[in-house]
Design an enzyme around this catalytic site. Structure first.
Site, PDB file in Angstrom:
ATOM      1  N   ARG A  74       3.271   7.541  -0.068  1.00  0.00           N
ATOM      2  CA  ARG A  74       4.354   8.588  -0.387  1.00  0.00           C
ATOM      3  C   ARG A  74       5.407   8.350  -1.473  1.00  0.00           C
ATOM      4  O   ARG A  74       5.646   9.164  -2.362  1.00  0.00           O
ATOM      5  CB  ARG A  74       5.149   8.696   1.128  1.00  0.00           C
ATOM      6  CG  ARG A  74       6.102   9.911   1.020  1.00  0.00           C
ATOM      7  CD  ARG A  74       6.772   9.756   2.462  1.00  0.00           C
ATOM      8  NE  ARG A  74       6.115   9.802   3.413  1.00  0.00           N
ATOM      9  CZ  ARG A  74       5.490  10.709   4.226  1.00  0.00           C
ATOM     10  NH1 ARG A  74       5.703  11.797   3.826  1.00  0.00           N
ATOM     11  NH2 ARG A  74       4.683  10.648   5.216  1.00  0.00           N
ATOM     12  N   CYS A 103      -2.042  33.631   9.566  1.00  0.00           N
ATOM     13  CA  CYS A 103      -1.862  34.284  10.620  1.00  0.00           C
ATOM     14  C   CYS A 103      -1.928  33.259  11.925  1.00  0.00           C
ATOM     15  O   CYS A 103      -2.776  33.124  12.719  1.00  0.00           O
ATOM     16  CB  CYS A 103      -3.074  35.225  10.979  1.00  0.00           C
ATOM     17  SG  CYS A 103      -3.208  36.772   9.883  1.00  0.00           S
ATOM     18  N   GLU A 104      -0.665  32.610  11.969  1.00  0.00           N
ATOM     19  CA  GLU A 104      -0.271  31.695  12.764  1.00  0.00           C
ATOM     20  C   GLU A 104       1.201  31.660  12.806  1.00  0.00           C
ATOM     21  O   GLU A 104       2.066  31.642  11.638  1.00  0.00           O
ATOM     22  CB  GLU A 104      -0.496  30.119  12.527  1.00  0.00           C
ATOM     23  CG  GLU A 104      -2.057  29.959  12.146  1.00  0.00           C
ATOM     24  CD  GLU A 104      -2.603  29.655  13.709  1.00  0.00           C
ATOM     25  OE1 GLU A 104      -1.896  29.459  14.714  1.00  0.00           O
ATOM     26  OE2 GLU A 104      -3.805  29.635  13.799  1.00  0.00           O
ATOM     27  N   GLU A 151       0.804  -1.392   0.032  1.00  0.00           N
ATOM     28  CA  GLU A 151      -0.057  -0.090   0.038  1.00  0.00           C
ATOM     29  C   GLU A 151       0.971   1.380   0.028  1.00  0.00           C
ATOM     30  O   GLU A 151       0.762   2.214   0.986  1.00  0.00           O
ATOM     31  CB  GLU A 151      -0.742  -0.028   1.459  1.00  0.00           C
ATOM     32  CG  GLU A 151      -1.613  -1.387   1.523  1.00  0.00           C
ATOM     33  CD  GLU A 151      -2.422  -1.193   2.931  1.00  0.00           C
ATOM     34  OE1 GLU A 151      -1.799  -0.590   3.827  1.00  0.00           O
ATOM     35  OE2 GLU A 151      -3.532  -1.931   3.187  1.00  0.00           O
TER      36      GLU A 151
HETATM   37  C1  LIG Z   1      -1.200   6.089   5.104  1.00  0.00           C
HETATM   38  C2  LIG Z   1      -1.141   4.421   4.982  1.00  0.00           C
HETATM   39  C3  LIG Z   1      -0.397   3.951   3.857  1.00  0.00           C
HETATM   40  C4  LIG Z   1       0.586   4.862   3.287  1.00  0.00           C
HETATM   41  O1  LIG Z   1       1.692   5.246   3.683  1.00  0.00           O
HETATM   42  P1  LIG Z   1       2.937   5.897   2.720  1.00  0.00           P
HETATM   43  O2  LIG Z   1       3.990   5.917   4.036  1.00  0.00           O
HETATM   44  O3  LIG Z   1       2.582   7.146   2.110  1.00  0.00           O
HETATM   45  O4  LIG Z   1       3.180   4.805   2.036  1.00  0.00           O
HETATM   46  C5  LIG Z   1      -0.496   2.720   3.611  1.00  0.00           C
HETATM   47  N1  LIG Z   1      -1.600   2.031   4.430  1.00  0.00           N
HETATM   48  C6  LIG Z   1      -2.402   2.346   5.567  1.00  0.00           C
HETATM   49  C7  LIG Z   1      -3.181   1.499   6.243  1.00  0.00           C
HETATM   50  C8  LIG Z   1      -2.007   3.837   5.924  1.00  0.00           C
HETATM   51  O5  LIG Z   1      -2.822   4.354   6.867  1.00  0.00           O
END
Ligand SMILES: *Cc1c(COP(=O)(O)O)cnc(C)c1O
Length: 423
Positions: free
Chosen positions: A287, A353-354, A284
């Protein structure tokens, strides 16, 4: 690796000068490189997709892009055309994924707070599986599935208690965080799930954190999960899917200080442990697919000098890119047109404004003049998707570059958009 580079003194996205994009579309502006996105998603499908012609005996793996990193429909459509699935954490993300043409059979659904409505929606769409994060959630899914006359395919998200060695806010796989079920309680959990009428156990899931730059934590977590899988086998529970989560880091700093592994290296370390068990692997990534495929262009509005600081005030703020403010994250910021001025130490700050509204603090960079454009690198993941309208600032526009072509993939927000829905 990405396709943002200087040609002469001008910074380009593939074959298009960023200065031209900033002038044509205005700033702040998110710019994505199609070639970079394709390169990254293909690196994953080659590493984890499995290749029967090479004699890989396991079924093809599934690469499910984590929508929360970037959920623009044009980007999702591109990834879908490459065979990607989706990792979702809300009903809204399911809606986006399906709309972009990602098949439900490659969609996995994690998150600690799924509502009954979201569960029904996902059941009706026949997603691949729910990655369940608690006892009560499992009971809810069982109940809701019964009412809908369906059987819910589930994996248990286990928390392997492994330190991913990353920022605490993007770390998930330690006992003290809200994610998953402690691995030592997992067996009991599966036993309970097995007795539930409307639950079909099909997998196990882990995701230990984000921006991981070493392989060791992935391996440690996998070893713990494999030990669990063996215990499950012994108890007569056979799983089909092993979801390894995402989390691979990217390079935010130039130089050698950050050297995250490539997907191929990760696969090479992990897949041999999985081989021969008849499991389909799911990954999954978020990034590492989108992060370096996008930049944020911003214009310097003013400079300001006080007794203790020099500020470069730009037209992009924490509402457009919150990572520096939220995590103290580092983003490289470089001029869109290179100059030979002496370097100064500056804070690059936005109009919000922070005091926490900054893109960089105490950063040495060549002097910037009002009206000039800057490019914030590594903004393709958790950039636009985390943006807000704070201070009533409309959302920035987004464009996709493909060679010498440019496509607007999201219009700039308007003042009217700000009040949409208000009564
Ligand atoms: C955020 C997330 C990802 C992706 O994470 P990356 O660091 O962007 O690869 C994968 N699986 C789950 C369950 C997430 O919450």
């Amino acid at each position: 690796m990405h396709y943002f580079a200087y040609k002469g003194d001008d910074l380009y996205a593939e074959d298009v000068p960023l200065e031209k994009l900033a002038r044509d579309y205005g700033t702040p502006l998110y710019v994505y490189s199609k070639r970079t996105l394709l390169r990254h998603i293909r690196a994953y499908s080659e590493a984890f997709g499995g290749d029967p012609s090479r004699g890989d005996e396991s079924p093809m793996g599934i690469v499910s892009f984590a929508l929360k990193a970037n959920s623009n429909g044009a980007i999702l459509g591109l990834l879908a055309s490459e065979g990607a699935g989706a990792d979702i954490v809300s009903g809204g993300e399911l809606f986006r994924a399906l709309r972009a043409g990602i098949p439900a059979s490659k969609i996995v659904y994690a998150g600690v707070g799924k509502t009954a409505d979201e569960i029904v929606y996902a059941l009706k769409k026949n997603i691949l599986m729910f990655n369940v994060e608690s006892d009560e959630e499992l009971e809810k899914i069982n109940r809701v599935a019964g009412q809908a006359g369906r059987k819910a395919p589930v994996a248990l998200r286990v928390n392997p208690d492994v330190d991913p060695l990353t920022h605490p806010y993007i770390s998930t796989g330690l006992k003290k965080y809200k994610f998953g079920v402690p691995i030592e309680e997992a067996l009991e959990f599966y036993m309970k799930a097995r007795k539930m009428e409307n639950i079909e156990i099909i997998g196990v899931h882990e995701h230990i954190g984000s921006q991981l730059t070493r392989i060791a934590p992935f391996r440690d977590a996998l070893e713990k999960v494999l030990a669990l899988i063996e215990k499950l086998w012994a108890s007569g529970i056979k799983l089909k899917y092993l979801d390894l989560g995402g989390g691979l880091g990217i390079r935010y700093r130039r130089g050698e200080s950050e050297k995250p592994p490539e997907p191929a290296a990760l696969a090479k370390s992990l897949l041999p442990l999985v081989k021969g068990r008849g499991l389909t692997v799911i990954v999954e990534p978020g990034r590492s697919v989108a992060g370096n495929a996008g930049v944020l262009l911003t214009r310097c509005l003013y400079r300001k000098k006080t007794a203790v600081k020099r500020f470069v005030i730009v037209d992009a703020g924490m509402n457009d890119l919150v990572r520096p403010s939220l995590y103290g994250a580092y983003h490289e910021i470089i001029p869109v047109r290179r100059n030979r001025r002496a370097a100064l130490k500056v804070d690059v700050v936005g109009p919000i404004c922070e005091s926490g509204d900054f893109l960089a603090t105490d950063r040495r960079m060549p002097a910037v003049l009002a009206g000039e454009f800057l490019c914030v690198l590594g903004a393709g993941a958790y950039g636009f998707s985390m943006s807000s309208n704070y201070n009533s600032r409309p959302h920035p526009a987004e464009v996709m570059v493909d060679g010498g072509e440019v496509r607007l993939i999201r219009k700039r927000g308007t003042y009217r958009d700000l009040i949409r829905g208000e009564l």
